[in-house]
Write a protein that holds these residues in place. Structure first.
Motif, PDB file in Angstrom:
ATOM      1  N   ASP A  72      30.256  28.154  48.407  1.00  0.00           N
ATOM      2  CA  ASP A  72      30.794  27.635  47.229  1.00  0.00           C
ATOM      3  C   ASP A  72      31.237  28.804  46.314  1.00  0.00           C
ATOM      4  N   CYS A  73      29.575  29.290  46.038  1.00  0.00           N
ATOM      5  CA  CYS A  73      29.583  30.296  45.101  1.00  0.00           C
ATOM      6  C   CYS A  73      30.086  31.422  45.497  1.00  0.00           C
ATOM      7  N   ILE A  74      29.943  32.064  46.790  1.00  0.00           N
ATOM      8  CA  ILE A  74      30.865  33.271  47.110  1.00  0.00           C
ATOM      9  C   ILE A  74      32.167  33.300  47.063  1.00  0.00           C
ATOM     10  N   TYR A  75      32.698  32.172  47.456  1.00  0.00           N
ATOM     11  CA  TYR A  75      34.145  31.930  47.463  1.00  0.00           C
ATOM     12  C   TYR A  75      34.999  31.821  46.069  1.00  0.00           C
ATOM     13  N   GLU A  76      34.257  31.187  45.208  1.00  0.00           N
ATOM     14  CA  GLU A  76      34.745  31.044  43.793  1.00  0.00           C
ATOM     15  C   GLU A  76      34.823  32.437  43.291  1.00  0.00           C
ATOM     16  N   ARG A  77      33.552  33.344  43.640  1.00  0.00           N
ATOM     17  CA  ARG A  77      33.557  34.741  42.946  1.00  0.00           C
ATOM     18  C   ARG A  77      34.710  35.268  43.575  1.00  0.00           C
ATOM     19  N   HIS A  78      34.994  35.294  45.060  1.00  0.00           N
ATOM     20  CA  HIS A  78      35.942  35.905  45.662  1.00  0.00           C
ATOM     21  C   HIS A  78      37.108  35.679  45.116  1.00  0.00           C
ATOM     22  N   THR A  79      37.363  34.361  45.081  1.00  0.00           N
ATOM     23  CA  THR A  79      38.956  33.864  44.570  1.00  0.00           C
ATOM     24  C   THR A  79      39.140  34.464  42.868  1.00  0.00           C
ATOM     25  N   LEU A  80      38.260  34.083  42.192  1.00  0.00           N
ATOM     26  CA  LEU A  80      38.479  34.588  40.824  1.00  0.00           C
ATOM     27  C   LEU A  80      38.404  36.051  40.858  1.00  0.00           C
ATOM     28  N   LEU A  81      37.723  36.884  41.301  1.00  0.00           N
ATOM     29  CA  LEU A  81      37.699  38.355  41.128  1.00  0.00           C
ATOM     30  C   LEU A  81      39.030  38.854  41.809  1.00  0.00           C
ATOM     31  N   SER A  82      39.337  38.396  42.912  1.00  0.00           N
ATOM     32  CA  SER A  82      40.619  38.817  43.499  1.00  0.00           C
ATOM     33  C   SER A  82      41.723  38.543  42.408  1.00  0.00           C
ATOM     34  N   SER A  83      41.857  37.510  42.203  1.00  0.00           N
ATOM     35  CA  SER A  83      43.092  37.012  41.384  1.00  0.00           C
ATOM     36  C   SER A  83      42.978  37.768  39.850  1.00  0.00           C
ATOM     37  N   TRP A  84      41.917  38.126  39.360  1.00  0.00           N
ATOM     38  CA  TRP A  84      41.855  38.793  38.259  1.00  0.00           C
ATOM     39  C   TRP A  84      42.233  40.225  38.433  1.00  0.00           C
ATOM     40  N   LEU A  85      41.833  40.805  39.357  1.00  0.00           N
ATOM     41  CA  LEU A  85      42.075  42.236  39.779  1.00  0.00           C
ATOM     42  C   LEU A  85      43.638  42.366  40.024  1.00  0.00           C
ATOM     43  N   THR A  86      44.150  41.398  40.701  1.00  0.00           N
ATOM     44  CA  THR A  86      45.764  41.434  40.981  1.00  0.00           C
ATOM     45  C   THR A  86      46.341  41.290  39.545  1.00  0.00           C
ATOM     46  N   ARG A  87      46.035  40.405  38.792  1.00  0.00           N
ATOM     47  CA  ARG A  87      46.833  40.424  37.527  1.00  0.00           C
ATOM     48  C   ARG A  87      46.421  41.508  36.659  1.00  0.00           C
TER      49      ARG A  87
END
Length: 119
Positions: A72-87
């Protein structure tokens, strides 16, 4: 929680597959990650011995409480960082690749600061 990056990736993959499939097997993980089944089998043995997964007699893989917490921790990091970088304008493929690297090394403090900043 800076454990073994490989183990964290496997746990994250099990979590993602468990959301898509009725059961998760080693072959599913191998297909998802494009790894050899023998490599996945070795990794699953280590995760089972460390108490992060349970493997049923039929070969179905389930995360334990500790495995789920890491995933859960790794997935949260991945999804948040990925979407942030995309934005921020980063190509989505590059953003996902970068997020995959960052998610394993960023401190909890820095990640929480990024979360606060984004919100």
């Amino acid at each position: 929680m800076h454990g073994n990056e490989s183990a964290e990736n496997y746990l994250e993959t099990i979590l993602i597959l468990s959301q898509r499939l009725p059961v998760v097997r080693s072959v599913d993980i191998a297909t998802e990650l494009d790894f050899k089944k023998s490599s996945v089998s070795v990794a699953m043995k280590k995760l089972r011995e460390s108490g992060h997964i349970i493997v049923s007699p039929e070969g179905y893989i389930t995360l334990t409480e500790s495995g789920r917490k890491i995933a859960d921790c790794i997935y949260e990091r991945h999804t948040l960082l990925s979407s942030w970088l995309t934005r921020l304008g980063v190509d989505p493929k590059v953003a996902a690749e970068d997020a995959c690297r960052i998610e394993h090394v960023i401190s909890a403090e820095s990640f929480e600061a990024i979360k606060r900043h984004i919100k």
